[in-house]
Scaffold this motif. Sequence first.
Motif, mmCIF file in Angstrom:
data_model
loop_
_atom_site.group_PDB
_atom_site.id
_atom_site.type_symbol
_atom_site.label_atom_id
_atom_site.label_comp_id
_atom_site.label_asym_id
_atom_site.label_seq_id
_atom_site.Cartn_x
_atom_site.Cartn_y
_atom_site.Cartn_z
ATOM 1 N N GLY A 1 42.901 35.627 41.553
ATOM 2 C CA GLY A 1 43.398 34.271 41.201
ATOM 3 C C GLY A 1 44.933 34.285 40.872
ATOM 4 O O GLY A 1 45.340 33.274 40.240
ATOM 5 N N SER B 1 40.904 31.656 39.070
ATOM 6 C CA SER B 1 41.252 32.162 37.553
ATOM 7 C C SER B 1 40.306 31.898 36.599
ATOM 8 O O SER B 1 39.639 32.707 36.024
ATOM 9 C CB SER B 1 42.552 31.798 37.138
ATOM 10 O OG SER B 1 43.590 32.285 37.811
ATOM 11 N N LEU C 1 44.244 27.015 39.798
ATOM 12 C CA LEU C 1 43.447 27.674 38.961
ATOM 13 C C LEU C 1 41.922 27.963 39.164
ATOM 14 O O LEU C 1 41.287 28.632 38.274
ATOM 15 C CB LEU C 1 43.769 27.145 37.816
ATOM 16 C CG LEU C 1 45.255 27.075 37.120
ATOM 17 C CD1 LEU C 1 45.140 26.495 35.731
ATOM 18 C CD2 LEU C 1 45.718 28.554 37.038
ATOM 19 N N CYS D 1 44.077 35.377 32.216
ATOM 20 C CA CYS D 1 42.544 35.475 32.885
ATOM 21 C C CYS D 1 42.693 37.076 33.711
ATOM 22 O O CYS D 1 41.624 37.599 33.424
ATOM 23 C CB CYS D 1 42.409 34.554 33.986
ATOM 24 S SG CYS D 1 42.101 32.841 33.347
ATOM 25 N N TYR D 2 43.711 37.430 34.322
ATOM 26 C CA TYR D 2 43.678 38.543 35.056
ATOM 27 C C TYR D 2 43.711 39.554 34.008
ATOM 28 O O TYR D 2 42.677 40.661 34.187
ATOM 29 C CB TYR D 2 45.139 38.691 35.741
ATOM 30 C CG TYR D 2 45.034 39.954 36.528
ATOM 31 C CD1 TYR D 2 44.436 40.089 37.732
ATOM 32 C CD2 TYR D 2 45.844 41.084 36.032
ATOM 33 C CE1 TYR D 2 44.694 41.437 38.354
ATOM 34 C CE2 TYR D 2 45.909 42.198 36.650
ATOM 35 C CZ TYR D 2 45.339 42.303 37.994
ATOM 36 O OH TYR D 2 45.345 43.414 38.547
ATOM 37 N N ALA E 1 46.800 31.974 34.664
ATOM 38 C CA ALA E 1 46.241 32.847 35.777
ATOM 39 C C ALA E 1 46.333 34.367 34.903
ATOM 40 O O ALA E 1 45.495 35.488 35.398
ATOM 41 C CB ALA E 1 46.514 32.586 36.925
#
Length: 245
Positions: free
Chosen positions: A148, A87, A84, A13-14, A10
């Motif tokens: 997320g 995300s 998730l 992804c962020y 996550a």
Amino acid sequence: MRATIYLVFATLCYFAFFAVFLYFVGFLAGLPFMPGHIDKGPVASPGVAILIDLALVAMFGIQHSVMARKPFKQALTRVVPQPLERSVYVLASSLVLLAVMLLWHPLPGVVWQIEAQGLRMTVWGIFVFGISMVFLSTWLIDHFELFGLSQPWREMRRKPAQPPRFRTPLFYRFVRHPLYLGFLIALWAAPTMSAGHVLFAFGMTAYIFIGARLEERDLAGQFGETYRQYQREVGFLVHGAGRRG
Ligand SMILES: C[S@@+](CC[C@H](N)C(=O)[O-])C[C@H]1O[C@@H](n2cnc3c(N)ncnc32)[C@H](O)[C@@H]1O
């Protein structure tokens, strides 16, 4: 261990989102040191460029609209762990936006150009205001939930998943979609507006209106009369305008 892996994924992804968002700001502003931007990129005849660009904007709109809907989320959680799900949406949206920017074909021709230095600076100020409004609005709703990170964090701390909460702080007391309003401001606040920039701004504006309507349908389904009352009292994108009777 599993929860830690979720949180690492996550977080990646962020940061991917954050990098793409910063690139988007530079893309829209046409920063000259960028490898490509709204007025710098692959060259094609105007007809071909328009077709490619419209397809790119449509791809962005379809991905956002489809992936944000409940049936898609339910289907996704059959293959992706629940914490998730957001995300994966954030990552997919970031990759699609990156593809739009990298494949964007600039269109020559200037639609307007402001000459006066003072006025140019004012328009840049409005652009920065729009971007800031987007960013601030994410914090007003719940930045880490929206991108997320809260979901796997809760999983790691063995806390139960939280139902979505309806919030109306600050900007949300005046308009229902301040984040989208910020985008619209940033899309159109350009001291020099090329034909390609107008195409991009028109396409994204159309998506924002469609996306906001779909989002409102979901919000009314989620929060019922509370949201419908909010629709009656608070304007859509402009204070006092677009209230639903
Ligand atoms: C990208 S944000 C855009 C929010 C809003 N449309 C705006 O322009 O400020 C989309 C997410 O915000 C959520 N959302 C929209 N309005 C909200 C509100 N007043 N309170 C809490 N969540 C909201 C939606 O459910 C959706 O998950």
